[in-house]
Design an enzyme around this catalytic site. Structure first.
Site, PDB file in Angstrom:
ATOM      1  N   CYS A 104       0.823  -1.227   0.000  1.00 17.96           N
ATOM      2  CA  CYS A 104       0.000   0.000   0.000  1.00 17.96           C
ATOM      3  C   CYS A 104       0.854   1.272   0.000  1.00 17.96           C
ATOM      4  O   CYS A 104       0.363   2.349  -0.303  1.00 17.96           O
ATOM      5  CB  CYS A 104      -0.929   0.004   1.204  1.00 17.96           C
ATOM      6  SG  CYS A 104      -1.892  -1.499   1.345  1.00 17.96           S
ATOM      7  N   HIS A 120      -3.415   6.873   3.136  1.00 21.44           N
ATOM      8  CA  HIS A 120      -3.798   5.583   2.547  1.00 21.44           C
ATOM      9  C   HIS A 120      -5.201   5.241   3.047  1.00 21.44           C
ATOM     10  O   HIS A 120      -5.504   5.370   4.237  1.00 21.44           O
ATOM     11  CB  HIS A 120      -2.786   4.522   2.975  1.00 21.44           C
ATOM     12  CG  HIS A 120      -3.208   3.135   2.628  1.00 21.44           C
ATOM     13  ND1 HIS A 120      -3.724   2.822   1.392  1.00 21.44           N
ATOM     14  CD2 HIS A 120      -3.220   1.984   3.363  1.00 21.44           C
ATOM     15  CE1 HIS A 120      -4.026   1.530   1.374  1.00 21.44           C
ATOM     16  NE2 HIS A 120      -3.744   1.008   2.554  1.00 21.44           N
ATOM     17  N   ASN A 124     -10.157  -0.646   0.530  1.00 23.56           N
ATOM     18  CA  ASN A 124      -8.704  -0.503   0.466  1.00 23.56           C
ATOM     19  C   ASN A 124      -8.221  -1.003  -0.906  1.00 23.56           C
ATOM     20  O   ASN A 124      -8.357  -2.192  -1.205  1.00 23.56           O
ATOM     21  CB  ASN A 124      -8.105  -1.333   1.610  1.00 23.56           C
ATOM     22  CG  ASN A 124      -6.597  -1.226   1.693  1.00 23.56           C
ATOM     23  OD1 ASN A 124      -5.950  -0.780   0.757  1.00 23.56           O
ATOM     24  ND2 ASN A 124      -6.043  -1.663   2.811  1.00 23.56           N
TER      25      ASN A 124
END
Ligand code: UT7
Length: 329
Positions: free
Chosen positions: A116, A256, A286
């Protein structure tokens, strides 16, 4: 820590696939509920790529939009970097596949894997390569088809992730937002906190790895949560302090997009009001390396940034990795 030679973010674009699945639909397939997912994560729905839509296809659409915004032609691009943990295949790189699809000349193309944190890692690498003077125009992409490694029998992970892509054009000249600097870090001491155990050289594909569901993403969510807040605070504070910028000068934070509770904890720890944080995780879940560029693109398009506003981008992911960047809009 790296001081940017002030690369310019000339264009940004994103793409999310059209298959939209909300929490209620998901709870028909998985033992979960809209209430649990919303209260624990803030996620309401996510997008999934079609079966024949690969990570490079998502990357292609996001890249075309970034290229259009930057007003450059594919022939001008001399570096292609794709951050992903779900490449079309182990090799060749998704960057090579993307180069061909876009009609970019035979320039340097490679994938970067920092989960990520990958998009900000890739921006940092591209910035360094542009600063060397050997490259002039970089296409930097974060793209994921996480639905391809999700375990539908593991409700603790499969409700969290979605597919998508974001892309940026970085140059040393021209008009755009100015990248002021980056910080990337990693702690590889506990890789199994978030990993895909099988399919690599440590555990090659076999009947046993398939039966053990080893090709799917596995995560210790509670531990990752605690580490995430800690490392994102650190990556933010260290970068700001290196640049002599007080936290109160930050106008926007693009974190994020993993969990609304992680964002809230970060806001409290940094003492930056929550209304300065841009969040779209309720729509996409996500999307790993794609999460920051998708959010950045949406914030741009929503005209959130005024001239000279200061933005802090900050991410964490498997590794454990973390990364932050400062941008003057
Ligand atoms: O990009 C980096 C990727 N990773 C992350 O960002 C993950 C970070 N971690 C998190 O976001 C959170 O830890 C989760 C959302 C994954 C989990 O939230 P939590 O508050 O830490 O829940 P938990 O793991 O402590 O589980 C609480 C309960 C458990 O039941 P018991 O043992 O208390 O009876 C789970 O079995 O919730 C249960 N549970 C679910 N229930 C309904 C776990 N997943 C689900 C589910 N639906 N999908």
């Amino acid at each position: 820590m790296s001081d940017s030679g002030s690369s310019i973010l000339r264009g940004i674009g994103s793409y999310v696939p059209s298959i939209k699945v909300d929490n209620n639909e998901l709870s028909k397939k998985v033992d979960t509920s809209d209430e649990w997912i919303r209260s624990r994560t803030g996620i309401k729905e996510r997008r999934y790529a079609a079966e024949d839509e690969n990570t490079s296809d998502l990357a292609l659409k996001a890249s075309q939009r970034a290229i259009d915004m930057a007003g450059v032609s594919p022939e001008e691009i001399d570096l292609v970097l794709v951050a992903t943990i779900t490449p079309d295949m182990a090799f060749p790189s998704t960057a090579c596949l993307l180069q061909h699809k876009l009609g970019i000349p035979q320039v340097a193309c490679f994938d970067l894997e920092a989960a990520c944190s990958g998009f900000l890692y890739a921006l940092d690498v591209a910035d360094g390569m542009l600063s060397s003077g050997r490259y002039k125009c970089a296409l930097v992409v974060g793209a994921e088809k996480l639905s391809s490694i999700m375990d539908w029998e593991d409700r603790t992970t499969c409700v969290l992730f979605g597919d998508g892509a974001g892309a940026a054009i970085l140059t040393k000249t021209g008009k755009g937002a100015e990248m002021l600097g980056f910080q990337c870090g990693a702690d590889g001491s506990n890789p199994s906190l978030l990993h895909q155990p099988a399919g690599g050289s440590a555990l090659p594909a076999s009947t046993e790895t398939i039966l053990a569901r080893g090709h799917f993403l596995k995560m210790n969510g509670r531990e990752i949560f605690k580490s995430a807040v800690r490392v994102m605070e650190r990556a933010s504070r260290e970068l700001l302090s290196h640049h002599g910028i007080d936290i109160s000068e930050v106008n926007h934070v693009i974190p994020h997009q993993a969990n609304a509770r992680i964002v809230e904890s970060l806001s409290q720890r940094l003492e930056i009001p929550l209304d300065k944080f841009f969040c779209n995780l309720h729509k996409y879940g996500n999307t790993s390396a794609a999460s920051i560029p998708i959010a950045l693109d949406e914030a741009f398009k929503a005209e959130k940034f005024r001239k000279d506003d200061l933005g802090l981008l900050v991410a964490f992911g498997a590794g454990l990795t973390w990364s932050s960047a400062l941008v003057r809009f």
